[in-house]
Write a protein that holds these residues in place. Structure first.
Motif, PDB file in Angstrom:
ATOM      1  N   LEU A  82     143.979  46.072-109.138  1.00 25.54           N
ATOM      2  CA  LEU A  82     142.434  46.674-109.507  1.00 25.54           C
ATOM      3  C   LEU A  82     141.991  46.936-110.734  1.00 25.54           C
ATOM      4  O   LEU A  82     140.831  46.965-111.007  1.00 25.54           O
ATOM      5  CB  LEU A  82     142.721  48.049-108.455  1.00 25.54           C
ATOM      6  N   LYS A 111     147.605  48.721-108.068  1.00 23.86           N
ATOM      7  CA  LYS A 111     146.712  49.401-108.933  1.00 23.86           C
ATOM      8  C   LYS A 111     146.525  48.589-110.489  1.00 23.86           C
ATOM      9  O   LYS A 111     145.665  48.709-110.860  1.00 23.86           O
ATOM     10  CB  LYS A 111     147.434  50.722-109.599  1.00 23.86           C
ATOM     11  N   TYR A 147     140.878  43.867-112.126  1.00 26.47           N
ATOM     12  CA  TYR A 147     139.571  43.200-111.136  1.00 26.47           C
ATOM     13  C   TYR A 147     138.289  44.230-111.689  1.00 26.47           C
ATOM     14  O   TYR A 147     137.454  43.624-112.086  1.00 26.47           O
ATOM     15  CB  TYR A 147     139.812  43.651-109.684  1.00 26.47           C
ATOM     16  N   LEU A 175     144.757  55.904-105.877  1.00 29.94           N
ATOM     17  CA  LEU A 175     144.436  55.346-104.619  1.00 29.94           C
ATOM     18  C   LEU A 175     144.165  56.262-103.575  1.00 29.94           C
ATOM     19  O   LEU A 175     145.025  57.477-103.436  1.00 29.94           O
ATOM     20  CB  LEU A 175     145.596  54.296-104.310  1.00 29.94           C
ATOM     21  N   TYR A 213     139.571  53.754-104.150  1.00 23.56           N
ATOM     22  CA  TYR A 213     140.169  54.199-105.361  1.00 23.56           C
ATOM     23  C   TYR A 213     139.423  54.983-106.284  1.00 23.56           C
ATOM     24  O   TYR A 213     137.923  54.654-105.979  1.00 23.56           O
ATOM     25  CB  TYR A 213     140.811  52.916-106.227  1.00 23.56           C
ATOM     26  N   LEU A 221     137.371  49.457-100.870  1.00 26.76           N
ATOM     27  CA  LEU A 221     137.522  48.088-100.381  1.00 26.76           C
ATOM     28  C   LEU A 221     136.815  47.648 -99.233  1.00 26.76           C
ATOM     29  O   LEU A 221     136.811  46.362 -98.596  1.00 26.76           O
ATOM     30  CB  LEU A 221     139.029  47.393-100.491  1.00 26.76           C
ATOM     31  N   LEU A 240     142.493  40.767-103.355  1.00 26.71           N
ATOM     32  CA  LEU A 240     141.939  40.528-104.841  1.00 26.71           C
ATOM     33  C   LEU A 240     142.294  39.306-105.333  1.00 26.71           C
ATOM     34  O   LEU A 240     141.720  38.519-106.263  1.00 26.71           O
ATOM     35  CB  LEU A 240     142.701  41.735-105.619  1.00 26.71           C
TER      36      LEU A 240
END
Length: 365
Positions: free
Chosen positions: A74, A71, A77, A88, A237, A225, A269
């Protein structure tokens, strides 16, 4: 059929017995261009490194702190907006189901433009919510007047706006999106901006959120993803205001993201540049493929900001069968909605796969 089995089947809801299961085409022996997957595998060295890393995951234990690590990764990101949080899901399909579950008050409804992703309507039906589909215009744009009328009339609990849309592949006018988001806010509903195909689009709604956070308190941005390059890992997510996400997270099953999926996503990632290069290659191939298709007689090519292309041909059934007979599997969407009559949806593949698609098109469409 035995009496015992008949009585057991009678326990299954009538509407479920009347449904069609989500169809997955058999792609054995075919070039698979039907499911909007990233066609590029990991480079061999990264594939080995990932295998070694997954081999060290303690699969005898429930998923632990690594899910929280994911988490955080992400959040970095996507450059998570201030005041937002992440939730998620086991793919975005699970998140769509959980949203319907969380918002299942008496009389609640879900609204979405159609044609659109079939899981919006299916999740509503399975959870017992009404689903209202608002047809797009003939060129697959949002019908703003019809959407505003439906929002005022239905007062939906959830409105889905896919950005870009599936199966039409186009990205809608941001000004229209802003007005519809405000209209949903006026009736106290949630808006889910579904960005499943964001790696291939020229704009993300998170930029709109950052520019005007006050107008997006009721907005959730949903991503996966799968199109990034991890369709086999099943990781989706949601991004939303932290208090809203905290309430939605209460209906999430414990340990819904496996330790292996989380580790795989973390690895991806860490190598996001590789997947960004793959997305750039897909965008370049999309442009090449669209130009080649547009030059064919009888083919109408629609704009795309996804890793798929919608085309209209004189006879979709014949064209689909001809491609399959020549070893290429695409998606015949012509029966999904009247607006899609004689349409095929083509996933953008590798250069070799796209060449095979073009070579396999029947001489006369």
């Amino acid at each position: 059929m035995t009496d015992l089995l008949q009585r057991a089947l009678a326990r299954v809801r009538d509407d479920v017995q009347g449904m069609h299961a989500y169809a997955i085409q058999d792609a054995t022996g075919l070039i698979k261009l039907d499911a909007m997957e990233n066609p590029y595998p990991l480079p061999e060295a990264l594939q080995r490194a990932l295998g070694e890393r997954l081999g060290r995951v303690p699969v005898n234990r429930y998923p632990g702190p690594r899910v929280e690590d994911l988490k955080r990764a992400l959040a970095a990101y996507v450059d998570l907006p201030p005041g937002a949080a992440l939730m998620l899901g086991n793919g975005s399909d699970e998140l769509i189901a959980l949203l319907a579950l969380a918002c299942d008050r008496p009389g609640a409804a879900i609204l979405a433009p159609v044609p659109g992703f079939v899981m919006y309507a299916m999740s509503a039906q399975l959870q017992g919510l009404a689903f209202h589909g608002v047809p797009l215009t003939a060129d697959f744009a949002l019908d703003e007047a019809a959407m505003r009328d439906a929002i005022a009339r239905v007062r939906p609990a959830i409105t889905y706006l896919a950005y870009p849309n599936n199966p039409t592949a186009n990205r809608w006018d941001p000004a229209v999106m802003r007005r519809l988001i405000a209209a949903v806010g006026d009736v106290g509903g949630l808006v889910v901006v579904d960005e499943a195909y964001q790696p291939f689009a020229s704009h993300t709604w998170l930029d709109e959120w950052r520019a005007d956070p006050a107008a997006h308190a009721h907005v959730l941005v949903m991503r996966t993803l799968s199109k990034f390059g991890l369709a086999g890992a099943r990781l989706g997510y949601l991004i939303g205001a932290a208090p809203l996400v905290a309430e939605l997270d209460k209906v999430r099953p414990p340990y819904n993201v496996s330790a292996l999926n989380a580790e795989c996503a973390l690895f991806a990632l860490e190598h996001a540049d590789v997947f960004a290069e793959q997305a750039a290659a897909i965008r370049a191939e999309r442009a090449r493929l669209m130009a080649a298709l547009a030059a064919l007689p009888g083919v109408q090519v629609y704009p795309s900001e996804a890793n798929m292309i919608l085309v209209r041909v004189p006879d979709a059934t014949r064209a689909f069968a001809g491609l399959r007979a020549r070893g290429v599997l695409v998606k015949n969407v012509s029966t999904m909605h009247p607006l899609l009559a004689n349409c095929l949806r083509l996933t953008v593949g590798t250069p070799a796969e796209n060449d095979a698609l073009l070579a396999a098109l029947p001489p006369s469409l």
